[in-house]
Each structure stands twice: as structure tokens, then as C-alpha cells.
Design an enzyme around this catalytic site. Structure first.
Site, short mmCIF file in Angstrom:
data_model
loop_
_atom_site.label_atom_id
_atom_site.label_comp_id
_atom_site.label_asym_id
_atom_site.label_seq_id
_atom_site.Cartn_x
_atom_site.Cartn_y
_atom_site.Cartn_z
N TYR A 90 0.93 -1.24 0.10
CA TYR A 90 0.05 0.14 -0.09
C TYR A 90 0.87 1.32 0.20
CZ TYR A 90 -4.44 2.42 0.73
OH TYR A 90 -5.42 3.45 0.70
N LYS A 163 -6.59 -0.90 -0.95
CA LYS A 163 -7.18 -0.80 0.60
C LYS A 163 -7.92 -2.03 0.98
CE LYS A 163 -7.14 2.09 2.58
NZ LYS A 163 -7.83 3.44 2.89
#
Length: 406
Positions: A90, A163
Site C-alpha cells: 500500500y 485498500k
């Protein structure tokens, strides 16, 4: 489903993890190497290969190949090394893949691409993406306000994919029950519009009734197709994020990460810091550097907490100072968003209000005890700013959130 379809389905493929009984039953004999490995053996081997990669970007490419082929193995490795791999899977490494998405595109990674120009395709696209799965969680973004890097059009789909990876690795959400979605309503980034390889709609962002109608149709379709879904909004721009959340928050199970999630994290950090300093939240002076979706959302959450701790609304508002591109926000500014207006200051509070055009001048005038940055402006938290804060408070609390800029 035939053997090749099983091997090409990342939710079903186990690689060398298929037992002999499964290989016989599914017709996989001869299609994968004969050795049968446990998931632990596969994970150890995969992590060892990962360590040979020379950069975080190379590691992310390798991990995404695993993700595309074998979700079970990917999440086994990710969950075993979550602290190490989070900044690779991420933020901040994902920023590189977003900025270069159209040039590096290989596979859609299970995402659904919705175009504001084709509202009649919403239902079929969502059905195709779900492929019969029981979808319980959707992360959707229009990628206008990606924290730290701004508007990246359809390329921000990586945010929705990333996410959801975090949801699974950190919270144990079943990856077969999630669906990443990007809404392509154009982009205002000229470099993308001029890029011959750009994969999104080649027009400026759509505003107003057409956009709102598309969102309404998207939400109603999602609710019809997936009645148990939790709808997560991610990285919408300041002109839409709060409006969308306010429109649906009392009607469906929904959440805006930038407004609500970031606010929760900052509040927890502040409360932890105040435990160290021994001070009260209701005694703090708070400066937000950046008053967009995230900045204003954080302020609202901390304001709510001050009220819970006994302040009146007016008393709580008096503790906040919002700084955006025009400097300190004043209540006579006609460009203020609905989220900014409650916290805008009066010019009569300051002897030289016209001088408060940057962060340093505001810090000198206000003497904040808390400084939180969500702006994309680099280098704003200078030594002078920090020293100025330290001159007026023993334990200044400083958070800078766009990690791409740290």
C-alpha cells in the site's frame, strides 16, 4: 469449471498446494509440478524470493503477480509480514504504480471500471466483476483526491485494490467477498489527458447533475445486487466527498475513509500524545495545514470529541484554525466548502489578518499546540515552524499525513 479455469482463477488456484485427491478430481495431473507443498512451505519459498528483489517497487510487482494468481498464498505471506509489507503493498509504494498505471498495466486485478459516460453499464459491470460471488465490501474511488498525489483519473483504481488488500490482511475480511471499483468521471490532470497511453476517459472531470445522478444510480444498483454490502468511499475530491457521505450515511451502511477513518486515527494519536504530556484535549489550539476532504474531516472528528468532553459548539470551534492554499481561512471567503465554513475565523480577531497567508505566519499568530498536515505542499513543516511551536508549548504535537511527501 474445467482445470484451466481453476488454475486461472486466483480465488481457487492453490498452485502446488493441491492435494493428490484434488488433482485427480479436478483434472490437474500434469498441469502443475508433481510435488505437493503445504501453504506454509509455499509462503516460506515466496518470502525468500521476495527478499531477492532490489527495491520496494520490484517487491510490489512480484507480490502483485502472486495476488493475480493465488489469493490464498498472497494473503498468507502478507499477513505473516504485515508490518514489513504494508508500505510495499500500500502506501507509499502504491503511489508509483498509480502514477504509472497506464504504462505498466497488465491485468485488472479483479477491479470494476465504471465510466460516468456509460451509466447504463453499471449493473452489468458490477455483475461481471462479482462473477456470482457474495460481495459484502466494496471500496470505490473516483481518484480525484488521492492523499499526497492528487488527481490520477482511472489510474487510481490501484487505491481501491490496495485498500481491500489491507482489509483482508489486517482485519481478516474474506477476499472472495470484496470488490474494488473505480468511477472514471474524467481527470483534470493535463499530463494524463495528453498521454497517448492513458487508459481512462479523455475529458475533464464531470461535475453537477450528471455526476450526482451517476452516483445515485451506482448506489442503488449496489444495494440491489449486494444487499449486505458495506460501501467504502475512498479518495474522492473535496467538492464531492462530504456531499456523498452526507447523502447516504443515514440510508445505507457506508463509510468515507478520508473523512471518518483519518479523523479517527489522528484523534487516537492526539489522545495518546496528551496522555504523555498530561494535558487535556479541550485546552489545545489546533492548526490544520490542508483543509480539503481529509483535513476538514479530521477537524470535524476532533471537534466532536471536544464537545463530548464538555465544550459547547462555539467553545469547541474556537480551538481550530484551518490553513489552505489561500492561507488562514476566513469567514468572508466565498470559496469555502460547507465543511470549512464552520471553522473559518473572523478577520477582526487579528491585527494583521491580511498577513496570514502561509503556515509560518499562522503559527506565529496562533501559537498552536497541535499541527496536523494533510496538504500536498512539500517542505511546509520547516525548522522555523517547528521551533516557533516549541517556543510556546512544552510538548508540541505534530502529524504529517501525506506520507509520499515525508
Amino acid at each position: 469449471m474445467n482445470s484451466q479455469e481453476i488454475l486461472n482463477n486466483p480465488f481457487l488456484n492453490k498452485g502446488t498446494g493441491f492435494t493428490q485427491e484434488e488433482r485427480d478430481e479436478l483434472g490437474l495431473n500434469g498441469l502443475i509440478p508433481p510435488r505437493i507443498q503445504t501453504i506454509d512451505e509455499q509462503a516460506t519459498e515466496t518470502y525468500g524470493i521476495l527478499q531477492t528483489k532490489g527495491s520496494d517497487l520490484e517487491k510490489r510487482f512480484f507480490l502483485m503477480n502472486i495476488f493475480n494468481e493465488n489469493r490464498t498464498l498472497f494473503f498468507k505471506v502478507f499477513s505473516q509480514h504485515i508490518e514489513e509489507l504494508m508500505p510495499i503493498v500500500y502506501d507509499p509504494t502504491i503511489a508509483d504504480t498509480i502514477e504509472n498505471y497506464s504504462h505498466w498495466y497488465v491485468r485488472p486485478q479483479g477491479a470494476v471500471f465504471l465510466s460516468v459516460d456509460d451509466p447504463d453499464d453499471i449493473e452489468s459491470a458490477l455483475r461481471n466483476g462479482a462473477d456470482g460471488r457474495d460481495i459484502r465490501l466494496i471500496v470505490v474511488s473516483d481518484s480525484e483526491g488521492i492523499l499526497g498525489i492528487g488527481d490520477w483519473g482511472v489510474q487510481g483504481v490501484d487505491i481501491s485494490v490496495g485498500k481491500l488488500m489491507v482489509y483482508t490482511a489486517a482485519a481478516g475480511i474474506d477476499p472472495s467477498q470484496v470488490l474494488p471499483v473505480v468511477i472514471d468521471d474524467g481527470t483534470n490532470r493535463q499530463s494524463l489527458l495528453e498521454d497517448p497511453l492513458y487508459l481512462g476517459n479523455r475529458h475533464k472531470r464531470i461535475r453537477g447533475e450528471q455526476y450526482d445522478n451517476f452516483i445515485d444510480k451506482f448506489v442503488s444498483t449496489v444495494e440491489d445486487l449486494f444487499p449486505k454490502v458495506y460501501l467504502h468511499w475512498e479518495d474522492f475530491g473535496r467538492s464531492n466527498a462530504a456531499n456523498i457521505l452526507n447523502r447516504y450515511k443515514d440510508k445505507i451502511t457506508t463509510f468515507n475513509d478520508d473523512i471518518q477513518g483519518t479523523g479517527i486515527i489522528v484523534l487516537s494519536g492526539i489522545l495518546g500524545a496528551l496522555q504523555i504530556s498530561g494535558e487535556k484535549l479541550t485546552e489545545q489550539r489546533y492548526v490544520s495545514f490542508g483543509a480539503g476532504t481529509a483535513g476538514a474531516g479530521i477537524v470535524q472528528r476532533i471537534y466532536d470529541e471536544m464537545i463530548l468532553q464538555g465544550l459547547s459548539p462555539d467553545e469547541a470551534k474556537s480551538h481550530f484554525y484551518l490553513v489552505d492554499k489561500q492561507g488562514l481561512l476566513f469567514d468572508d471567503d466565498e470559496t469555502l466548502t460547507p465543511e470549512q465554513k464552520p471553522f473559518a475565523r473572523s478577520r477582526s480577531e487579528f491585527d494583521k489578518a491580511s498577513d496570514l497567508v502561509d503556515l509560518e505566519s499562522v503559527v506565529k499568530a496562533v501559537h498552536p499546540t497541535i499541527l496536523v498536515g494533510t496538504s500536498t505542499v512539500p517542505g511546509a513543516f520547516t525548522e522555523n515552524v517547528v521551533k516557533e511551536m516549541a517556543d510556546h508549548t512544552d510538548r508540541p504535537i505534530i502529524f504529517q499525513f501525506p506520507t509520499q511527501l515525508n
